[in-house]
Write a protein that holds these residues in place. Structure first.
Motif, PDB file in Angstrom:
ATOM      1  N   UNK A  30       0.835  -1.205   0.000  1.00  0.00           N
ATOM      2  CA  UNK A  30       0.000   0.000   0.000  1.00  0.00           C
ATOM      3  C   UNK A  30       0.867   1.251   0.000  1.00  0.00           C
ATOM      4  N   UNK A  31       2.027   1.142   0.625  1.00  0.00           N
ATOM      5  CA  UNK A  31       2.996   2.235   0.632  1.00  0.00           C
ATOM      6  C   UNK A  31       4.394   1.628   0.564  1.00  0.00           C
ATOM      7  N   UNK A  32       5.115   1.827  -0.523  1.00  0.00           N
ATOM      8  CA  UNK A  32       6.442   1.224  -0.692  1.00  0.00           C
ATOM      9  C   UNK A  32       7.514   1.992   0.082  1.00  0.00           C
ATOM     10  N   UNK A  33       7.434   1.923   1.417  1.00  0.00           N
ATOM     11  CA  UNK A  33       8.254   2.786   2.254  1.00  0.00           C
ATOM     12  C   UNK A  33       9.747   2.528   2.124  1.00  0.00           C
ATOM     13  N   UNK A  34      10.148   1.262   2.029  1.00  0.00           N
ATOM     14  CA  UNK A  34      11.582   0.960   1.927  1.00  0.00           C
ATOM     15  C   UNK A  34      12.164   1.571   0.665  1.00  0.00           C
ATOM     16  N   UNK A  35      11.471   1.397  -0.448  1.00  0.00           N
ATOM     17  CA  UNK A  35      11.937   1.984  -1.707  1.00  0.00           C
ATOM     18  C   UNK A  35      11.986   3.499  -1.621  1.00  0.00           C
ATOM     19  N   UNK A  36      10.945   4.099  -1.045  1.00  0.00           N
ATOM     20  CA  UNK A  36      10.904   5.552  -0.920  1.00  0.00           C
ATOM     21  C   UNK A  36      12.060   6.081  -0.081  1.00  0.00           C
ATOM     22  N   UNK A  37      12.320   5.415   1.031  1.00  0.00           N
ATOM     23  CA  UNK A  37      13.405   5.865   1.906  1.00  0.00           C
ATOM     24  C   UNK A  37      14.755   5.806   1.184  1.00  0.00           C
ATOM     25  N   UNK A  38      14.985   4.727   0.446  1.00  0.00           N
ATOM     26  CA  UNK A  38      16.248   4.591  -0.281  1.00  0.00           C
ATOM     27  C   UNK A  38      16.363   5.632  -1.384  1.00  0.00           C
ATOM     28  N   UNK A  39      15.286   5.833  -2.128  1.00  0.00           N
ATOM     29  CA  UNK A  39      15.323   6.810  -3.214  1.00  0.00           C
ATOM     30  C   UNK A  39      15.586   8.204  -2.663  1.00  0.00           C
TER      31      UNK A  39
END
Length: 216
Positions: A30-39
């Motif tokens: 629902x929210x791709x938090x790991x990817x967002x944090x890395x990006x």
């Protein structure tokens, strides 16, 4: 032979996406938090923060990137139906994204991005020829100094996904694969593990490799 394999992959992923609702897909977030944090760590949002999401399908990552002011943004996936579903979800905002329906093993980029994100495409490439084509596309698509974030099943992760075999990696083994195909094109700057919990509650062990495109 190659064209038949690519056509078979297109049919397979078309069937996968048509058989289940988005929220029932094993990779749904629902929210791709790991990817967002890395990006956000490796590429702060703002002018020139160009991102390509490889294998993005119906992922919600593009929604979050648009909200944060990233751009230009491209989403590439082999399943055109998945891209169409993401466009419908975004509505008018979809016009701000470049949508690319292509098999990564036969795609040649026409521009470069600052960051390449792949949450789970590379591990489906089980033949050396396919991996070499992927790496060639990645080399061409990332501008010098740019980053690649590549997530795959870890060595102790699942051996199959969506009815297909996968190759499992550590950050070191994934980097070694890339470096053998494109010597010196990238350096390894981070590796980490991540446990993804599927909509059914199953735990899947992932590894995430971050590479930097070298200035050659």
């Amino acid at each position: 032979m190659v064209e038949r394999q690519q056509a078979a992959r297109v049919r397979h992923w078309r069937d996968v996406y048509s058989a289940r609702e988005e929220g029932a897909l094993s990779w749904f977030e629902a929210r791709p938090q790991v990817s967002l944090d890395l990006i956000e760590h490796y590429l702060p949002p703002g002018e020139g923060a160009a991102v390509i999401d490889v294998g993005g399908g119906t992922s919600r990552l593009v929604d979050a990137l648009l909200e944060r002011g990233y751009g230009p943004i491209a989403v590439l996936d082999i399943a055109g139906a998945a891209l169409a579903a993401a466009q419908r979800r975004l509505g008018p905002d979809a016009d701000a994204v470049t949508w690319i329906a292509a098999d990564i093993t036969g795609w040649q980029p026409s521009r470069q991005w600052a960051l390449w994100h792949d949450r789970a495409v590379f591990h489906f490439l089980t033949e050396e020829r396919e991996r070499a084509a992927y790496v060639a596309a990645m080399v061409a698509a990332i501008r010098p100094g740019g980053r690649a974030i590549v997530a795959t099943f870890a060595e102790d992760g699942p051996e199959t996904c969506s009815g297909l075999p996968v190759c499992r990696y550590t950050p070191a083994s994934l980097f070694a694969k890339v470096d053998r195909t494109a010597p010196g094109a990238f350096r390894l700057i981070e590796g980490r593990r991540h446990v993804h919990v599927t909509p059914k509650g199953n735990r899947q062990n992932f590894q995430i490799t971050v590479l930097q495109r070298e200035r050659q």
